[in-house]
Design a protein around this motif. Structure first.
Motif, PDB file in Angstrom:
ATOM      1  N   ALA A 134      -5.661  12.259 -18.397  1.00  0.00           N
ATOM      2  CA  ALA A 134      -4.746  13.047 -19.227  1.00  0.00           C
ATOM      3  C   ALA A 134      -4.751  12.399 -20.595  1.00  0.00           C
ATOM      4  O   ALA A 134      -4.470  11.203 -20.725  1.00  0.00           O
ATOM      5  CB  ALA A 134      -3.336  13.073 -18.646  1.00  0.00           C
ATOM      6  N   ARG A 135      -5.081  13.179 -21.589  1.00  0.00           N
ATOM      7  CA  ARG A 135      -5.249  12.660 -22.939  1.00  0.00           C
ATOM      8  C   ARG A 135      -3.978  12.906 -23.747  1.00  0.00           C
ATOM      9  O   ARG A 135      -3.723  14.009 -24.200  1.00  0.00           O
ATOM     10  CB  ARG A 135      -6.442  13.367 -23.572  1.00  0.00           C
ATOM     11  N   ALA A 136      -3.172  11.852 -23.899  1.00  0.00           N
ATOM     12  CA  ALA A 136      -1.947  11.929 -24.708  1.00  0.00           C
ATOM     13  C   ALA A 136      -1.049  13.086 -24.299  1.00  0.00           C
ATOM     14  O   ALA A 136      -0.587  13.861 -25.120  1.00  0.00           O
ATOM     15  CB  ALA A 136      -2.308  12.039 -26.192  1.00  0.00           C
ATOM     16  N   VAL A 137      -0.823  13.210 -22.985  1.00  0.00           N
ATOM     17  CA  VAL A 137       0.073  14.257 -22.466  1.00  0.00           C
ATOM     18  C   VAL A 137       1.394  13.610 -22.081  1.00  0.00           C
ATOM     19  O   VAL A 137       1.511  12.980 -21.039  1.00  0.00           O
ATOM     20  CB  VAL A 137      -0.546  14.964 -21.240  1.00  0.00           C
ATOM     21  N   LEU A 185       4.298  11.697 -16.639  1.00  0.00           N
ATOM     22  CA  LEU A 185       3.015  12.202 -16.160  1.00  0.00           C
ATOM     23  C   LEU A 185       2.753  11.797 -14.714  1.00  0.00           C
ATOM     24  O   LEU A 185       2.395  12.636 -13.879  1.00  0.00           O
ATOM     25  CB  LEU A 185       1.899  11.683 -17.061  1.00  0.00           C
ATOM     26  N   VAL A 186       2.924  10.530 -14.407  1.00  0.00           N
ATOM     27  CA  VAL A 186       2.631  10.093 -13.040  1.00  0.00           C
ATOM     28  C   VAL A 186       3.631  10.684 -12.050  1.00  0.00           C
ATOM     29  O   VAL A 186       3.277  10.977 -10.904  1.00  0.00           O
ATOM     30  CB  VAL A 186       2.563   8.554 -12.920  1.00  0.00           C
ATOM     31  N   GLU A 187       4.847  10.892 -12.467  1.00  0.00           N
ATOM     32  CA  GLU A 187       5.824  11.518 -11.572  1.00  0.00           C
ATOM     33  C   GLU A 187       5.427  12.958 -11.271  1.00  0.00           C
ATOM     34  O   GLU A 187       5.549  13.433 -10.138  1.00  0.00           O
ATOM     35  CB  GLU A 187       7.216  11.464 -12.180  1.00  0.00           C
ATOM     36  N   ALA A 188       4.906  13.669 -12.289  1.00  0.00           N
ATOM     37  CA  ALA A 188       4.521  15.070 -12.113  1.00  0.00           C
ATOM     38  C   ALA A 188       3.258  15.228 -11.291  1.00  0.00           C
ATOM     39  O   ALA A 188       3.086  16.242 -10.602  1.00  0.00           O
ATOM     40  CB  ALA A 188       4.330  15.726 -13.483  1.00  0.00           C
ATOM     41  N   ALA A 189       2.370  14.230 -11.334  1.00  0.00           N
ATOM     42  CA  ALA A 189       1.034  14.426 -10.760  1.00  0.00           C
ATOM     43  C   ALA A 189       0.698  13.523  -9.581  1.00  0.00           C
ATOM     44  O   ALA A 189      -0.386  13.664  -9.008  1.00  0.00           O
ATOM     45  CB  ALA A 189      -0.012  14.224 -11.860  1.00  0.00           C
ATOM     46  N   ARG A 190       1.566  12.649  -9.172  1.00  0.00           N
ATOM     47  CA  ARG A 190       1.142  11.701  -8.139  1.00  0.00           C
ATOM     48  C   ARG A 190       0.925  12.347  -6.775  1.00  0.00           C
ATOM     49  O   ARG A 190       0.299  11.752  -5.906  1.00  0.00           O
ATOM     50  CB  ARG A 190       2.104  10.511  -8.032  1.00  0.00           C
ATOM     51  N   LEU A 229      -5.795   7.174 -18.840  1.00  0.00           N
ATOM     52  CA  LEU A 229      -4.847   7.808 -19.750  1.00  0.00           C
ATOM     53  C   LEU A 229      -5.060   7.322 -21.186  1.00  0.00           C
ATOM     54  O   LEU A 229      -4.462   6.328 -21.621  1.00  0.00           O
ATOM     55  CB  LEU A 229      -3.413   7.503 -19.298  1.00  0.00           C
ATOM     56  N   PRO A 230      -5.940   8.006 -21.938  1.00  0.00           N
ATOM     57  CA  PRO A 230      -6.135   7.640 -23.348  1.00  0.00           C
ATOM     58  C   PRO A 230      -4.867   7.914 -24.149  1.00  0.00           C
ATOM     59  O   PRO A 230      -4.254   8.982 -24.036  1.00  0.00           O
ATOM     60  CB  PRO A 230      -7.281   8.556 -23.797  1.00  0.00           C
ATOM     61  N   ARG A 231      -4.496   6.954 -24.969  1.00  0.00           N
ATOM     62  CA  ARG A 231      -3.287   7.057 -25.783  1.00  0.00           C
ATOM     63  C   ARG A 231      -3.604   6.570 -27.196  1.00  0.00           C
ATOM     64  O   ARG A 231      -4.693   6.106 -27.493  1.00  0.00           O
ATOM     65  CB  ARG A 231      -2.160   6.171 -25.235  1.00  0.00           C
ATOM     66  N   GLN A 243      -5.870   3.166 -27.291  1.00  0.00           N
ATOM     67  CA  GLN A 243      -6.081   2.418 -26.061  1.00  0.00           C
ATOM     68  C   GLN A 243      -6.143   3.379 -24.871  1.00  0.00           C
ATOM     69  O   GLN A 243      -5.759   4.550 -24.979  1.00  0.00           O
ATOM     70  CB  GLN A 243      -4.954   1.399 -25.869  1.00  0.00           C
ATOM     71  N   ILE A 244      -6.625   2.868 -23.750  1.00  0.00           N
ATOM     72  CA  ILE A 244      -6.707   3.642 -22.515  1.00  0.00           C
ATOM     73  C   ILE A 244      -5.958   2.872 -21.444  1.00  0.00           C
ATOM     74  O   ILE A 244      -6.319   1.736 -21.118  1.00  0.00           O
ATOM     75  CB  ILE A 244      -8.174   3.843 -22.080  1.00  0.00           C
ATOM     76  N   VAL A 245      -4.917   3.476 -20.907  1.00  0.00           N
ATOM     77  CA  VAL A 245      -4.180   2.860 -19.811  1.00  0.00           C
ATOM     78  C   VAL A 245      -4.861   3.250 -18.500  1.00  0.00           C
ATOM     79  O   VAL A 245      -5.111   4.424 -18.245  1.00  0.00           O
ATOM     80  CB  VAL A 245      -2.707   3.312 -19.802  1.00  0.00           C
TER      81      VAL A 245
END
Length: 201
Positions: free
Chosen positions: A134-137, A143-148, A159-161, A191-193
């Motif tokens: 997910a790129r800067a969403v 995000l992780v709560e919505a998609a886990r 996760l590029p940020r 950075q990329i997490v």
């Protein structure tokens, strides 16, 4: 990274067929951006570095196999660009219908039958993935709560940020505390997490 450096990075890693498909993708995105705001018009002059290489740098951080799910694909980045260089199942999640239609048409034109477009929010997706991008969403925590629910124990989240703040990382829920941060190849301020061990509900 300059556009010349970005093109060189691609040529060093991929064959002529991949380069031709990426060139076609660039043309499709550029043309469609005149009709709908797929990407910021100000980034089109640097599309190879800002969007293509920025997307493909994730491939080396991902598992070599398994389905990939990209959240908020928008104009095709990173998901559609990655699908050009990988032939495993690619799920593109894009709730905006016009953009989803573009992604479907572009995948057909590029000859990417392994691409599956979901015109919905990720909460409605049931596909499981070994890689989630997910790129800067939104925020990482949201995000992780919505998609886990689409992740497994082995899923890698890319996760590029922009520059990731210590406060954002400290605010991650307990189930998302196994991570490290990679430096982007294309922008010294990005950075990329990389998250692991985030799965289920």
């Amino acid at each position: 990274m300059t556009e010349e450096e970005a093109r060189g990075w691609i040529v060093d890693r991929f064959d002529a067929e991949v380069l031709a498909k990426l060139e076609r993708l660039v043309a499709l995105v550029t043309d469609e951006t005149a009709r709908q705001n797929l990407v910021s018009p100000s980034t089109l002059a640097g599309i190879w570095s800002r969007h293509i290489v920025d997307s493909l740098q994730l491939v080396d951080l991902a598992p070599a196999d398994g389905a990939w799910l990209d959240i908020g694909t928008g104009g095709g980045f990173p998901g559609l660009a990655v699908a050009v260089v990988r032939d495993t199942a690619m799920h593109l999640v894009e709730p905006r219908r016009k953009r989803a239609v573009f992604l479907e048409e572009a995948a057909h034109i590029l000859g990417l039958p392994h691409v599956h477009v979901h015109a919905s929010k990720v909460e409605s997706v049931t596909a499981r993935a070994k890689t989630i991008s997910a790129r800067a969403v939104g925020s990482i925590a949201a995000l992780v709560e919505a998609a886990r629910h689409v992740a497994s124990r082995d899923t890698v989240w890319l996760l590029p940020r922009g520059r990731v703040s210590p406060e954002e990382l400290a605010g991650l829920p307990r189930y998302a505390r196994v991570f490290h941060v990679e430096q982007s190849l294309t922008d010294p301020d990005s950075q990329i997490v990389v998250l692991r061990g985030v799965f289920g509900r």
